[in-house]
Design a protein around this motif. Structure first.
Motif, short mmCIF file in Angstrom:
data_model
loop_
_atom_site.label_atom_id
_atom_site.label_comp_id
_atom_site.label_asym_id
_atom_site.label_seq_id
_atom_site.Cartn_x
_atom_site.Cartn_y
_atom_site.Cartn_z
N ALA A 411 0.82 -1.21 0.00
CA ALA A 411 0.00 0.00 0.00
C ALA A 411 0.86 1.26 0.00
O ALA A 411 0.58 2.24 -0.71
CB ALA A 411 -0.93 -0.01 1.21
N ALA A 412 1.92 1.26 0.81
CA ALA A 412 2.81 2.42 0.84
C ALA A 412 3.50 2.62 -0.51
O ALA A 412 3.67 3.76 -0.97
CB ALA A 412 3.86 2.24 1.95
N ARG A 413 3.89 1.51 -1.14
CA ARG A 413 4.56 1.60 -2.45
C ARG A 413 3.63 2.20 -3.49
O ARG A 413 4.04 3.06 -4.27
CB ARG A 413 5.01 0.21 -2.87
N GLU A 420 1.96 10.40 -3.27
CA GLU A 420 1.50 10.71 -1.91
C GLU A 420 2.68 11.12 -1.03
O GLU A 420 3.82 10.68 -1.21
CB GLU A 420 0.80 9.49 -1.30
N SER A 421 2.37 11.93 -0.02
CA SER A 421 3.37 12.34 0.97
C SER A 421 3.66 11.20 1.93
O SER A 421 3.00 10.15 1.90
CB SER A 421 2.84 13.54 1.76
N ILE A 422 4.65 11.42 2.80
CA ILE A 422 4.97 10.40 3.81
C ILE A 422 3.76 10.13 4.69
O ILE A 422 3.44 8.97 4.99
CB ILE A 422 6.17 10.86 4.66
N SER A 423 3.06 11.17 5.08
CA SER A 423 1.88 10.96 5.95
C SER A 423 0.80 10.19 5.21
O SER A 423 0.15 9.29 5.78
CB SER A 423 1.34 12.31 6.43
N GLY A 424 0.60 10.49 3.94
CA GLY A 424 -0.40 9.76 3.17
C GLY A 424 -0.04 8.31 2.97
O GLY A 424 -0.90 7.42 3.02
N LEU A 426 1.80 6.55 5.04
CA LEU A 426 1.61 5.87 6.33
C LEU A 426 0.14 5.57 6.59
O LEU A 426 -0.21 4.52 7.13
CB LEU A 426 2.18 6.73 7.46
N LEU A 427 -0.73 6.49 6.23
CA LEU A 427 -2.16 6.25 6.39
C LEU A 427 -2.61 5.05 5.55
O LEU A 427 -3.34 4.17 6.02
CB LEU A 427 -2.95 7.49 5.99
N ALA A 428 -2.15 4.99 4.30
CA ALA A 428 -2.49 3.86 3.43
C ALA A 428 -1.93 2.56 4.00
O ALA A 428 -2.59 1.52 3.98
CB ALA A 428 -1.95 4.11 2.03
N ALA A 429 -0.70 2.63 4.50
CA ALA A 429 -0.08 1.42 5.07
C ALA A 429 -0.84 0.93 6.29
O ALA A 429 -1.05 -0.28 6.47
CB ALA A 429 1.37 1.71 5.42
N GLY A 430 -1.25 1.85 7.16
CA GLY A 430 -1.99 1.46 8.36
C GLY A 430 -3.31 0.81 8.05
O GLY A 430 -3.69 -0.20 8.64
N LEU A 448 -1.46 2.57 14.85
CA LEU A 448 -0.15 3.18 15.07
C LEU A 448 0.37 3.82 13.79
O LEU A 448 0.84 4.97 13.79
CB LEU A 448 0.85 2.12 15.55
N LEU A 449 0.33 3.09 12.70
CA LEU A 449 0.83 3.62 11.43
C LEU A 449 -0.01 4.80 10.96
O LEU A 449 0.53 5.85 10.55
CB LEU A 449 0.84 2.52 10.37
N ALA A 450 -1.33 4.64 10.99
CA ALA A 450 -2.21 5.69 10.48
C ALA A 450 -2.12 6.96 11.31
O ALA A 450 -2.05 8.08 10.76
CB ALA A 450 -3.64 5.18 10.43
N GLU A 451 -2.10 6.82 12.64
CA GLU A 451 -2.05 8.01 13.50
C GLU A 451 -0.68 8.67 13.46
O GLU A 451 -0.58 9.89 13.59
CB GLU A 451 -2.42 7.62 14.93
#
Length: 573
Positions: A411-413, A420-424, A426-430, A448-451
């Protein structure tokens, strides 16, 4: 019993097994069946029924649902029960037939085994002498037990069910004895079965199995009483097993039909339903590819062999006479049908990219690179995490973590490849982690990842201070969602020391790499220290004493993940 003897692997006693299970069966299903007086037989509650053929089946016990479980309206009228893997006596067959015969004759049907042939034959002769007409249909569906040009030498196995179902429906419809017998014979002629065993079975009261199969092998064509198969092969995966089953049947199927078939994937005793569904996915694909049309399928236990591990595949080729009979309604303790609906069902194949392992050499961005490092570390420790989890829980933590982190990486890839930005990312990864891993750990890692991503979205840049702020936020959400407190022996016992250390390092002016790695080292020590704690949350709390001396799996996986990320940060730095 001496302390060196192994206890029996079964609950029933050898001496009384037939009596005890039959009494329990009739007590449980008295609404559908009754015990035949003074006999080891079962009769449908509505039997005898004047003017209708009685279908009497039977054989040795140890094969439930065959045979007693298939007694009821629309299927067998009665079943006679022998001792384990032993034919019932002629006297028991005679008494059972007499109890259900309604004046239109008796059809006997059973597997082609010498003892059954002799005893059912003797009972038929006795009934004939008393003026009761009988016919006999031997089931000979087991393709591994004899050559195709000599079907009379073949055994009856799970195809019993197909033949009994057609015969019972014809009798229920009111067909005469000759017609019922002829239709049952046609069903038998159109039915083929091939089986595979992974391990042996245990007789009642025994402490060891009757026979064994090497753990790395499987037996093709093994009989339901342990009769030798046709060959031994290395243990295969689900696709390989399904292919062996289909390959064993295809050359044997009747020719000249229109492709309509009924399929039965039968468990032999200990093979789980979910495993059989995994097998059936491939079976269905193969049959459809061969031009066959599975209009009705059953997956479950129909003819078993005590606790044998294995499966068999049965195919009944339909015609215009057999189709309505198989589809007819019935109600028995083990099988109920309100009437089959003939409907072509295409094979089902779900595309789920989260199940694929992302390539750890093709990273797209910062989050992808860091999580990929975590993925590799968690994969390396999957077995150990499962071992820790199995001490006082269900042992799936390692598998859940690898499943979740692979989905998170994928998802992060995708997110970073899409800009997407780093925060985006991480949200996708979470979100992906929680969805793929499931369970409590999946939800907690997901938050944890999303927040953390949500916290970084509000920062002007990513520094030790902004990351510490984001981790503070994520930990608060973690505690709110999970309800744990420090000392409960959960992931929080590694997360909280990590958070506190990261905050302290950031406040002291440490750079991001140093702050993260110092916090990761503290989390690793804290995770090891959980071996001295007693769990109060989750499944482990019910077996708290067992976990003494073992680190918490959630705390351990967290420490592995943040340590791997720290090592990757040092490389980049």
């Amino acid at each position: 019993m001496s302390t060196t003897e192994r206890p029996p692997r079964t609950l029933g006693r050898a001496e009384t097994f037939k009596r005890d299970w039959l009494d329990g069966f009739v007590g449980a299903y008295g609404r559908l069946v009754r015990k035949v007086p003074d006999a080891y037989g079962v009769a449908a509650r509505h039997a005898p029924e004047r003017g209708k053929v009685a279908v009497v089946i039977g054989g040795g016990c140890g094969h439930y649902p065959a045979f007693a479980g298939l007694v009821g309206r629309g299927l067998a009228t009665g079943a006679v029960v022998g001792d384990v893997f032993t034919s019932p006596s002629a006297e028991q067959v005679y008494r059972t037939a007499r109890a259900v015969e309604g004046g239109a004759g008796v059809l006997f049907s059973y597997g082609n085994y010498q003892g059954d042939v002799l005893h059912f034959g003797l009972a038929a002769r006795r009934l004939a002498a008393e003026g009761v007409e009988t016919r006999t249909v031997l089931v000979t569906d087991d393709v591994a037990s004899g050559p195709a040009d000599a079907p009379e030498r073949r055994r009856g196995v799970a195809g019993d069910f197909m033949v009994f179902k057609v015969a019972g429906a014809a009798a229920e419809r009111g067909d005469d004895l000759d017609t019922v017998a002829a239709l049952a014979e046609r069903a038998n002629a159109n039915t083929r079965t091939f089986g595979i065993a992974f391990d042996g079975c245990t007789l009642p009261g025994a402490s060891e199995p009757l026979f064994t199969v090497n753990a790395h092998e499987m037996e093709l064509g093994l009989g339901i009483h342990g009769e030798p198969g046709i060959r031994t092969v290395p243990r295969l995966d689900a696709v390989g097993v399904a292919d062996e089953l289909v390959n064993g049947l295809l050359p044997e199927l009747p020719t000249g039909g229109d492709g309509r078939v009924v399929v039965l994937l039968n468990g032999l005793g200990t093979t789980k339903y979910e495993d059989m569904f995994v097998l059936y996915k491939r079976v269905h694909e193969r049959l459809a590819a061969e031009g066959l049309n599975p209009l009705h399928t059953e997956v479950g236990e129909f003819v078993t062999s005590l606790d044998m591990a294995g499966v068999s595949l049965t195919v009944l080729a339909l015609d215009d006479d057999l189709a309505p009979l198989y589809a007819a309604p019935c109600e028995t303790p083990a099988y109920r049908s309100s009437g089959a609906t003939w409907e072509q069902v295409p094979p089902s194949s779900t595309v789920d990219e989260s199940l694929e392992r992302p390539d750890d050499t093709q990273v797209a961005g910062v989050v992808d690179r860091l999580l990929t490092a975590g993925m590799v570390r968690l994969e390396q420790n999957e077995d150990e995490l499962g071992r820790l989890d199995a001490v006082a829980a269900d042992g799936d933590h390692g598998l859940g973590m690898t499943r979740g982190i692979r989905a998170a990486v994928a998802a992060a890839r995708r997110a970073e490849s899409d800009g997407e930005s780093i925060s985006g990312a991480l949200l996708a990864a979470g979100t992906a982690f929680a969805d793929a891993a499931g369970g409590a750990s999946g939800a907690l890692y997901g938050v944890l990842l999303a927040e953390t991503g949500a916290g970084l979205a509000q920062a002007g840049g990513i520094t030790a201070a902004s990351l510490a702020e984001a981790v503070d936020r994520a930990t608060a959400a973690f505690v709110e969602l999970g309800g744990a407190q420090p000392g409960d022996k959960t992931m929080l016992d590694a997360l909280e020391p990590f958070r506190v250390t990261l905050r302290a390092e950031a406040d002291a002016g440490a750079d991001l790499v140093r702050a993260w790695n110092t916090a990761a080292e503290r989390a690793t020590r804290a995770a090891a220290d959980t071996a001295d704690l007693t769990p109060t949350k989750g499944r482990a709390a019910r077996l708290a004493q067992r976990s003494q001396g073992y680190a918490d799996p959630g705390a351990t996986s967290f420490a592995l993940l943040v340590s791997a990320i720290g090592d990757e940060l040092k490389k980049e730095n």
